[in-house]
Write an enzyme that holds these catalytic residues in place. Structure first.
Site, mmCIF file in Angstrom:
data_model
loop_
_atom_site.group_PDB
_atom_site.id
_atom_site.type_symbol
_atom_site.label_atom_id
_atom_site.label_comp_id
_atom_site.label_asym_id
_atom_site.label_seq_id
_atom_site.Cartn_x
_atom_site.Cartn_y
_atom_site.Cartn_z
ATOM 1 N N SER A 1 3.504 -4.796 3.546
ATOM 2 C CA SER A 1 3.875 -6.181 3.788
ATOM 3 C C SER A 1 4.273 -6.842 2.465
ATOM 4 C CB SER A 1 2.725 -6.912 4.487
ATOM 5 O OG SER A 1 3.156 -8.121 5.042
ATOM 6 N N ASP B 1 7.991 -5.837 14.820
ATOM 7 C CA ASP B 1 7.279 -6.625 13.816
ATOM 8 C C ASP B 1 7.890 -8.026 13.738
ATOM 9 O OD1 ASP B 1 5.953 -7.630 11.597
ATOM 10 O OD2 ASP B 1 6.214 -5.820 10.405
ATOM 11 N N HIS C 1 3.511 -5.396 13.474
ATOM 12 C CA HIS C 1 3.223 -5.395 12.039
ATOM 13 C C HIS C 1 2.130 -4.403 11.657
ATOM 14 C CE1 HIS C 1 3.702 -7.199 8.106
ATOM 15 N NE2 HIS C 1 2.405 -7.416 8.011
#
Length: 707
Positions: free
Chosen positions: A552, A638, A672
């Protein structure tokens, strides 16, 4: 933002399992602050374009072919993870009202099972893994909920204060948009109430007649709080609050006493809290203090006062009290300290617990009504500890979680009167794991500006140095990557690897200043800190080849660090990586962008921020040097870091850079967090670890025995 291109339907070339896919370059221009930039892979952002899906599938085919030689190693590592895990297991029961609550897992099943059993005394029931307890009531069985779906996420699981109803929400695609449902726990019936498109979390009224929940806008920002009365149609739900400032998001919960509903609105730098007596859910929320830019605060309740954790004239936060009938008047309880960052506060009937951070480590302070404040002592100099699972307001014990890089996650009760830690459970690690076979260390790298950057290190005793190393980093949002235990990591350590965490600026490990020195126009400190850590690990004799790993915002760190110093890394793993940061933060229509301006800056309206971000964002700064092999992992659904960021990054690396190979792996049915089932997640981790072993250890990767 202007985009133009001569070919509105791009086509792919060189698609085969033997050669890396090559995305056709399509002219697309954007102009900001007088700067015109060509983004030839912008077309990959169109998720509905069949060519995009074809390209992602071609990338998956190539990655699978390129890693085919790792299949046996991947299976070996998967079996190691599985073999070290107690597959049939259960948590320590937690008392709330007239029930003991716990969760359990069963061998062969992907998801956990949430349960409760009636309390007949103050002593928790004796539970045996795999043996159902008499009178057990299953609240949620993730395996039944998932059914044939390859993905399941539970966003809410909340029992009403009277114990009669359960609110729960599910997501079967990974886009983090949930459907909320309710069960009557007395009749075990699913109620007709159903609400779609809700966000995480929610809160019950005191009598369980009303449930408050959030919904999101098109930019994936939770901005509305609604009140649902059980037994009424969802279209009759009342909009309680709407946040119109696009920098702010909302949340709703209960104080630990369950006396007050708390509705919070917050940006990255400012917060505003409203409270409402939970016995009167149709009443009006009262503002504790109106928002002031730069002032953050949170609220808990005890007796006739609120506890307010705030940063007014207190960069590392201070704790104050406020009368419930005058919540805006704050009286200091714990003063600000430059060396201690206050993280959270939990109020109990006759004591207060403060979670804090000092010298890069977490701690717990207890303020009892009938004694001197004191801090809890822990057995290891490097550790992570914090309150966990304390739903009872009236209690003489504090439930807490503890771990280190060598100690598996442990659950303790802290006896407040005796000031004694009581170990209730330590996660079982099968296969003869002995913490005494491993060592953890703390090192300090020196950054370019002279700042000392802490590094947490773990290795197996007797392993040769310098050793192949995985260096992990994050460094954003004041999120701290604290020392903790990992079962999959043992597959690295037992093959002679060192695992290290670089606690770079932008995280919160060293206090609020550590975060502030790694955001906005100081963001580059995050990247140079990481490179300094990699160089220190080599110079100090810890590391040979270094594989960098982050996800991320940590994926942004990976991309920026490898642009700065590609020669320092034998490989890079970037998971759901935020590598196209400038283009994303320039587009306010994308999820979370406006909220993020307080973190990264606003390049859309500020030319200086635009120039600064353009100078570091990974996608914009690829050059023709030799880059190490890179593995980028993403998910099609995501909503936080969109799949096209790593897809574009890999495409440009192939077109511009030397070295590699550059691999992209897209999970086509997840979000995610990747795949949701535990066995699926273990296989994905085994894939990543086998790639790391191949990059940094070569033939030694096949050695399964202890070093």
């Amino acid at each position: 933002m202007a985009r133009a291109g001569p070919d509105p339907r791009p086509r792919l070339v060189e698609v085969s399992s033997d050669k890396p896919p090559v995305a056709k370059k399509v002219q697309a221009e954007r102009t900001h602050h007088g700067d015109t930039v060509i983004d030839e892979y912008a077309w990959l952002a169109d998720k509905e374009d069949p060519d995009t899906v074809t390209y992602l599938e071609a990338e998956n085919t190539f990655t699978q072919a390129h890693t085919r030689h790792l299949a046996d190693l991947q299976e070996t590592v998967f079996q190691e993870i599985k073999g070290r895990t107690q597959e049939t297991d259960l948590s320590v029961p937690t008392r709330k009202g007239g029930w003991w609550y716990y969760s359990r897992t069963e061998e062969g099943k992907q998801y956990g099972i949430q349960c409760r059993v009636a309390a007949t005394g103050d002593t928790p029931p004796e539970l045996t893994p795999g043996v159902p307890l008499a009178g057990e009531q299953v609240l949620l069985d993730g395996n039944e909920l998932a059914g044939d779906s390859p993905f399941l996420a539970v966003g809410t699981s909340s029992v009403s204060p009277d114990g009669r109803r359960l609110a729960y929400s599910t997501d079967f695609s990974g886009d983090e948009r949930f459907t909320l449902r309710f069960r009557d726990l007395e009749s075990d019936e699913l109620l007709a109430d159903e609400i779609s498109g809700v966000f995480y979390g929610g809160a019950w009224s005191a009598d369980g007649s009303a449930f408050f929940y959030m919904t999101i806008d098109e930019a994936w920002r939770p901005y509305r709080v609604h009140r649902h009365l059980i037994g009424t149609p969802a279209d009759e739900d009342v909009l309680v609050y709407e946040e119109t400032d696009e920098r702010f998001w909302v949340g709703v919960g209960l104080t630990r006493s369950e006396r007050y509903l708390v509705l919070s609105a917050g940006s990255k730098v400012t917060s505003e809290v409203r409270v409402l007596d939970a016995e009167f859910p149709t009443g009006e929320f009262q503002v504790v203090r109106p928002r002031r830019t730069g002032i953050e605060y949170s609220v808990d309740h005890a007796g006739d006062r609120f506890l307010v954790l705030h940063n007014e004239d207190a960069r590392n936060f201070a704790l104050a009290t406020a009368p419930v009938d005058d919540p805006g008047t704050w009286t200091p309880l714990i003063e600000h300290r430059e060396d201690t960052r206050l993280l959270d506060v939990d109020a109990f009937s006759d004591h207060v617990v403060v979670h804090f951070r000092r010298d890069g480590l977490t701690g717990i302070r207890v303020l009892a009504d009938d004694g001197e404040p004191h801090e809890i002592s822990f057995p290891e100099p490097i550790h992570t500890a914090g309150p966990a699972g304390n739903p009872e307001f009236h209690t003489g014990r504090l439930r807490l979680a503890y771990t280190s890089m060598v100690t598996p996650p442990s659950v303790y009760d802290y006896d407040l009167a005796a000031r004694e830690l009581i170990l209730l459970k330590q996660r079982t690690v099968l296969g003869g794991y002995d913490p005494g076979d491993y060592q953890q260390f703390r090192e300090w790298a020196v950054a370019e500006d002279g700042t000392r950057v802490p590094i947490s290190i773990v290795m197996r005793k007797g392993a040769r140095r310098p050793a192949p190393t995985v260096l992990y980093g994050y460094g954003s949002y004041e999120t701290s990557i604290d020392p903790s235990f990992s079962v999959p990591r043992l597959s690295l350590l037992d093959r002679g690897f060192v695992f290290a965490i670089a606690h770079v600026r932008g995280g919160g490990e060293m206090g609020r200043h550590w975060y502030e020195d790694g955001k906005l126009t100081s963001k580059k400190n995050t990247f140079t800190d990481f490179v300094a850590a990699a160089r220190h690990m080599k110079a100090a004799g810890w590391s040979g080849e270094v594989v960098a790993r982050g996800g991320s915002a940590g994926g942004l760190l990976m991309g920026a660090a490898v642009n700065l110093a590609p020669e320092e890394f034998a490989g890079v793993v970037a998971e759901v990586p935020f590598v196209d940061a400038l283009n994303t933060i320039l587009d306010p229509s994308l999820p979370l962008t406006v909220i993020e301006w307080d973190e990264w800056g606003d390049p859309l309206h500020n030319p200086d921020v635009y120039a600064y971000m353009k100078s570091y964002t990974p996608y914009e700064n690829i050059d023709d040097r030799a880059y190490p092999p890179i593995l980028a992992i993403t998910s099609l659904n995501d909503t936080r870091v969109l799949y096209h960021e790593p897809a574009k990054w890999i495409a440009r690396l192939r077109a511009v850079a030397k070295g590699g190979p550059f691999l992209l792996k897209t999970e086509m049915g997840a979000g995610h967090g990747g795949r949701s089932g535990r066995y699926d997640a273990w296989r994905e981790e085994a894939f990543t670890l086998s790639w790391i072993l191949d990059r940094a250890a070569g033939e030694a990767a096949t050695q399964g025995g202890k070093v």
